[in-house]
Design a protein around this motif. Sequence first.
Motif, PDB file in Angstrom:
ATOM      1  N   HIS A 114       0.867  -1.210  -0.012  1.00  0.00           N
ATOM      2  CA  HIS A 114      -0.092   0.058   0.136  1.00  0.00           C
ATOM      3  C   HIS A 114       1.168   1.259   0.142  1.00  0.00           C
ATOM      4  O   HIS A 114       1.485   1.801   1.059  1.00  0.00           O
ATOM      5  CB  HIS A 114      -1.010   0.024   1.390  1.00  0.00           C
ATOM      6  N   ASP A 117       4.320   1.377   2.191  1.00  0.00           N
ATOM      7  CA  ASP A 117       4.008   0.248   3.363  1.00  0.00           C
ATOM      8  C   ASP A 117       3.517  -1.000   2.847  1.00  0.00           C
ATOM      9  O   ASP A 117       2.974  -1.151   1.755  1.00  0.00           O
ATOM     10  CB  ASP A 117       3.191   0.999   4.192  1.00  0.00           C
ATOM     11  N   ARG A 118       3.403  -1.677   3.854  1.00  0.00           N
ATOM     12  CA  ARG A 118       2.960  -3.209   3.528  1.00  0.00           C
ATOM     13  C   ARG A 118       1.810  -3.383   4.583  1.00  0.00           C
ATOM     14  O   ARG A 118       1.954  -3.354   5.844  1.00  0.00           O
ATOM     15  CB  ARG A 118       3.760  -4.270   3.692  1.00  0.00           C
ATOM     16  N   ARG A 119       0.846  -3.975   4.034  1.00  0.00           N
ATOM     17  CA  ARG A 119      -0.422  -4.439   5.121  1.00  0.00           C
ATOM     18  C   ARG A 119      -0.072  -5.902   5.402  1.00  0.00           C
ATOM     19  O   ARG A 119      -0.259  -6.987   4.388  1.00  0.00           O
ATOM     20  CB  ARG A 119      -1.882  -4.189   4.342  1.00  0.00           C
ATOM     21  N   GLU A 121      -1.251  -9.564   6.938  1.00  0.00           N
ATOM     22  CA  GLU A 121      -2.353 -10.252   7.832  1.00  0.00           C
ATOM     23  C   GLU A 121      -1.903 -11.473   8.060  1.00  0.00           C
ATOM     24  O   GLU A 121      -1.344 -12.173   7.500  1.00  0.00           O
ATOM     25  CB  GLU A 121      -3.741 -10.153   7.030  1.00  0.00           C
ATOM     26  N   ALA A 148      -3.020  -3.310  14.261  1.00  0.00           N
ATOM     27  CA  ALA A 148      -4.081  -2.255  13.764  1.00  0.00           C
ATOM     28  C   ALA A 148      -5.171  -2.750  13.614  1.00  0.00           C
ATOM     29  O   ALA A 148      -6.353  -1.792  13.859  1.00  0.00           O
ATOM     30  CB  ALA A 148      -3.386  -1.907  12.237  1.00  0.00           C
ATOM     31  N   GLU A 149      -5.619  -4.017  13.304  1.00  0.00           N
ATOM     32  CA  GLU A 149      -6.824  -4.449  13.355  1.00  0.00           C
ATOM     33  C   GLU A 149      -7.116  -5.882  13.975  1.00  0.00           C
ATOM     34  O   GLU A 149      -6.101  -6.840  13.856  1.00  0.00           O
ATOM     35  CB  GLU A 149      -7.638  -4.662  11.960  1.00  0.00           C
ATOM     36  N   VAL A 156      -4.547  -7.853  11.667  1.00  0.00           N
ATOM     37  CA  VAL A 156      -3.708  -6.828  10.726  1.00  0.00           C
ATOM     38  C   VAL A 156      -2.531  -5.940  11.319  1.00  0.00           C
ATOM     39  O   VAL A 156      -3.004  -5.417  12.269  1.00  0.00           O
ATOM     40  CB  VAL A 156      -4.704  -6.082   9.766  1.00  0.00           C
ATOM     41  N   TRP A 158       0.442  -2.908  10.061  1.00  0.00           N
ATOM     42  CA  TRP A 158       1.295  -2.360   8.957  1.00  0.00           C
ATOM     43  C   TRP A 158       2.602  -2.245   9.214  1.00  0.00           C
ATOM     44  O   TRP A 158       3.174  -1.766  10.484  1.00  0.00           O
ATOM     45  CB  TRP A 158       0.338  -1.134   8.995  1.00  0.00           C
TER      46      TRP A 158
END
Length: 198
Positions: A114, A117-119, A121, A148-149, A156, A158
């Motif tokens: 993104h 950056d990288r997401r 999971e 983050a989530e 998740v 970041w």
Amino acid sequence: MFTGLVEETAPLLALERTATGGRLRLEAPGIAPGTQVGDSVAVNGCCLTVTQIEGARLAFDLLGETLSRTNLGELEPGALVNLERALPANGRLGGHFVQGHIDCTSPVLAFEPHGEDRRLEIALPEAYARYVVEKGSLAVDGVSLTVAEVGEASIVLWIIPHTLAATRLGALQVGALVNLEFDLLAKYLERLQQVGKG
């Protein structure tokens, strides 16, 4: 005790299997000069004891429990590992309290760019879900990260460009197993509540 701030990534030279575990050898020119036999080093977040030093090469003896609970036994020669020496008494705590005691391994479900950056999971095992909160801390392969989530079966995180470049996380692939160590404070709080009810 560690902080989750990786000092060096180093290539695995060999993992020699024994009847009760194994011996891990790696090349660590960044931390070897200040390291002695008997010192604790977090290797992918797992606290190991240095048993031999030859120049920049370090060796660690592994128990069968270590191989079964971590991703160290899955690594091939040449794979990079995250390294962090134990926190000195007068050191700065820049990450969070990390013991180097891996709770479990879990697979990467997604690793998507993104922008810069990288997401990331990761699957969240049900047995450990109670230790994870949004904006809380989690050690992933020994790297201190902020959650983050929190989903029903995954979390998740970041990853910023510096972390991608300074740790082995930048090379992660979907399906790869990562070492997870959940928040120490959450575990103690749970235990205190259990004892209090008894």
